[in-house]
Design a protein around this motif. Structure first.
Motif, PDB file in Angstrom:
ATOM      1  N   THR A   3      44.795  58.716  44.238  1.00 22.58           N
ATOM      2  CA  THR A   3      45.983  58.057  43.700  1.00 22.58           C
ATOM      3  C   THR A   3      45.623  57.107  42.559  1.00 22.58           C
ATOM      4  N   LEU A   4      44.316  56.878  42.335  1.00 27.78           N
ATOM      5  CA  LEU A   4      43.871  56.026  41.229  1.00 27.78           C
ATOM      6  C   LEU A   4      43.779  56.789  39.919  1.00 27.78           C
ATOM      7  N   ALA A   5      43.885  58.110  39.962  1.00 30.92           N
ATOM      8  CA  ALA A   5      43.741  58.918  38.749  1.00 30.92           C
ATOM      9  C   ALA A   5      44.758  58.492  37.700  1.00 30.92           C
ATOM     10  N   GLY A   6      44.253  58.176  36.499  1.00 29.95           N
ATOM     11  CA  GLY A   6      45.123  57.774  35.404  1.00 29.95           C
ATOM     12  C   GLY A   6      45.558  56.332  35.427  1.00 29.95           C
ATOM     13  N   LYS A   7      45.188  55.589  36.459  1.00 32.03           N
ATOM     14  CA  LYS A   7      45.597  54.186  36.567  1.00 32.03           C
ATOM     15  C   LYS A   7      44.681  53.297  35.713  1.00 32.03           C
ATOM     16  N   LYS A   8      45.252  52.229  35.164  1.00 32.89           N
ATOM     17  CA  LYS A   8      44.510  51.267  34.346  1.00 32.89           C
ATOM     18  C   LYS A   8      44.196  50.049  35.213  1.00 32.89           C
ATOM     19  N   ILE A   9      42.923  49.814  35.406  1.00 32.18           N
ATOM     20  CA  ILE A   9      42.465  48.768  36.320  1.00 32.18           C
ATOM     21  C   ILE A   9      41.703  47.693  35.551  1.00 32.18           C
ATOM     22  N   LEU A  10      42.131  46.442  35.693  1.00 37.10           N
ATOM     23  CA  LEU A  10      41.354  45.302  35.208  1.00 37.10           C
ATOM     24  C   LEU A  10      40.454  44.832  36.342  1.00 37.10           C
ATOM     25  N   LEU A  11      39.152  44.786  36.106  1.00 40.69           N
ATOM     26  CA  LEU A  11      38.210  44.311  37.116  1.00 40.69           C
ATOM     27  C   LEU A  11      37.605  42.997  36.655  1.00 40.69           C
ATOM     28  N   GLY A  12      37.896  41.923  37.393  1.00 47.22           N
ATOM     29  CA  GLY A  12      37.296  40.632  37.114  1.00 47.22           C
ATOM     30  C   GLY A  12      36.046  40.438  37.945  1.00 47.22           C
ATOM     31  N   VAL A  13      34.956  40.049  37.300  1.00 46.34           N
ATOM     32  CA  VAL A  13      33.679  39.826  37.986  1.00 46.34           C
ATOM     33  C   VAL A  13      33.293  38.363  37.778  1.00 46.34           C
ATOM     34  N   THR A  14      33.041  37.655  38.869  1.00 42.06           N
ATOM     35  CA  THR A  14      32.753  36.219  38.784  1.00 42.06           C
ATOM     36  C   THR A  14      31.345  35.915  39.286  1.00 42.06           C
ATOM     37  N   GLY A  15      30.962  34.638  39.203  1.00 45.60           N
ATOM     38  CA  GLY A  15      29.595  34.224  39.499  1.00 45.60           C
ATOM     39  C   GLY A  15      29.266  34.220  40.977  1.00 45.60           C
ATOM     40  N   SER A  16      28.784  35.341  41.465  1.00 52.78           N
ATOM     41  CA  SER A  16      28.399  35.486  42.872  1.00 52.78           C
ATOM     42  C   SER A  16      27.247  36.476  42.951  1.00 52.78           C
ATOM     43  N   ILE A  17      26.363  36.272  43.901  1.00 52.90           N
ATOM     44  CA  ILE A  17      25.269  37.219  44.097  1.00 52.90           C
ATOM     45  C   ILE A  17      25.807  38.617  44.374  1.00 52.90           C
ATOM     46  N   ALA A  18      27.034  38.673  44.915  1.00 50.47           N
ATOM     47  CA  ALA A  18      27.646  39.976  45.216  1.00 50.47           C
ATOM     48  C   ALA A  18      28.081  40.719  43.956  1.00 50.47           C
ATOM     49  N   ALA A  19      27.907  40.110  42.769  1.00 52.37           N
ATOM     50  CA  ALA A  19      28.305  40.772  41.525  1.00 52.37           C
ATOM     51  C   ALA A  19      27.574  42.091  41.321  1.00 52.37           C
ATOM     52  N   TYR A  20      26.409  42.250  41.954  1.00 53.77           N
ATOM     53  CA  TYR A  20      25.693  43.521  41.790  1.00 53.77           C
ATOM     54  C   TYR A  20      26.510  44.697  42.339  1.00 53.77           C
ATOM     55  N   LYS A  21      27.389  44.423  43.317  1.00 46.92           N
ATOM     56  CA  LYS A  21      28.205  45.490  43.883  1.00 46.92           C
ATOM     57  C   LYS A  21      29.301  45.957  42.926  1.00 46.92           C
TER      58      LYS A  21
END
Length: 406
Positions: A3-21
């Protein structure tokens, strides 16, 4: 198709060790057919490079209001246009600092400016250490953000960077993607409907090491469970032995082995369900006297006395209420349509899904299926060979039609 096909997604990445994921999250989103635009805070760059995320997203990463142009001229990264572009915004990981800023309207970087301009749904996936996550100020910020209409993807329990074990771990990328897929797949008619699904084979014990079973993999039943969960239903999946992973983290799975166990688990849940899909391949017979010790090989001919198992579909069909919809499956090798119609009538189904082992690519073990569906008025719906996920979507549409008539 996701259901994500063709969808426009903004992904915000913040200061966390988990940012590698976030790298894996981008990969999964792109693989699902989504367009991903990454926004990073300055602190996030200490944990993962913009180049890594830009390469995976196949788009430049933005972290400032302006970017250097090719001729040294500044290019404005318009936060309003970015917010209007998106079908959905997800901030993962969302650090305690970012959550506090967003909860109180602080706007000192591109990510917070885009958030404040967003008219699309916003999902927040917190990630921080255990004590930070439990702190009253963090909990208050999360409640405040949810009260604004933001969706919270709960932090998970596990080992944290500090060495502590507890809540605060960023939800796994697969779980985040499942949440986003479920959002786009929601149908109001299925929202919070109780759906009961059986899947997989049963195993009937001969002795402690041997059993009688069949070739069912559970793939079809699991695909149906995923489709209903993504549509917003509350799904309980009663599964025989299967190597299939849980199709959606929101699904409640009850694992069983024998036909009797499957009957007991299904019967216990039946009265709560508005929709019941009996997709499991349940044994018709079981050994009458299973041996307590392993049977040794002695005679050249070995006879096994069998007895009928309880007919789950027929038993539940007698208990069925007018407001319940039941769907059965019929796997046939000959006289397919006549046998399926007889089963439809005898077991009080609203729909029966017919598979023929004579159709290449259909039946047990395949990733594809070819089905014919007959409704209680004996109208016939024929479908071409397609993936089991798409078959599940077709079945969902037919159930929706039945539901609208209840």
């Amino acid at each position: 198709m996701s259901t994500l096909a063709g969808k426009k997604i903004l992904l915000g990445v913040t200061g966390s060790i988990a940012a590698y994921k976030s790298a894996l999250l981008i990969r999964l989103l792109v693989k699902s057919g989504a367009e991903v635009q990454v926004l990073m805070t300055q602190a996030a760059k200490d944990f993962i490079t913009p180049l890594t995320l830009a390469t995976l997203a196949k788009r430049p990463v933005f972290s400032e209001f302006t970017s250097s142009g090719g001729q040294g001229e500044g290019q404005w990264n318009n936060h309003v246009e970015l917010a209007l572009w998106a079908d959905l915004m997800v901030i993962a990981p969302a650090s305690a600092h970012t959550l506090a800023k967003l909860a109180h309207g602080f706007c000192d970087d591109l990510l917070s400016a885009v958030y404040l301009s967003a008219k699309c749904p916003v999902f927040l996936a917190p990630a921080m250490d255990l004590d930070m996550y439990r702190h009253p100020s963090t909990l208050d910020n999360l409640r405040r953000l949810e009260s604004f209409g933001n969706r919270l993807i709960q932090a998970e329990h596990g080992e944290l960077a500090s060495g502590l074990v507890g809540e605060g771990r960023l939800a796994e990328p697969e779980h985040i993607v499942a949440d986003l897929e479920r959002h786009f797949a929601h149908r109001p008619i299925f929202r919070h409907k109780q759906v009961l699904i059986t899947a997989g084979p049963t195993q009937e014990p001969i002795d402690p090491v041997r059993f009688i079973s069949n070739h069912s993999s559970g793939k079809m039943g699991y695909a149906i469970a995923r489709a209903f969960a993504q549509a917003g239903a509350d799904v309980t999946l009663v599964s025989g032995p299967s190597v299939q992973p849980l199709p959606d983290p929101a699904i409640r799975r009850i694992s069983v082995h024998s036909a009797q166990q499957m009957y007991e688990a299904t019967a216990a849940e039946f009265s709560k369900a508005q929709i019941v899909v009996l997709a499991a391949a349940v044994a018709d017979y079981t050994p009458l006297h299973p041996e307590e010790q392993k049977i040794k090989k002695k005679e050249s001919v070995f006879a096994l006395e069998m007895t009928k198992t309880i007919d789950i579909a027929a038993t539940l069909g007698q208990q069925k209420r007018p407001d319940q919809i039941t769907v059965g499956f019929a796997l046939e090798t000959n006289n397919e349509l006549d046998n399926a119609v007889s089963k439809l009538r005898a077991k009080n189904f609203d729909l029966i899904v017919l598979n023929s082992l004579r159709d290449p690519g259909a039946g047990f073990g395949h990733d594809t299926n070819k089905i014919t569906v007959i409704d209680k008025d004996e109208r016939i719906y024929e479908f071409e060979l397609k993936s089991k996920d798409k078959v599940a979507a077709d079945l969902l549409n037919l159930v929706q039609e039945q539901l609208s008539m209840v």
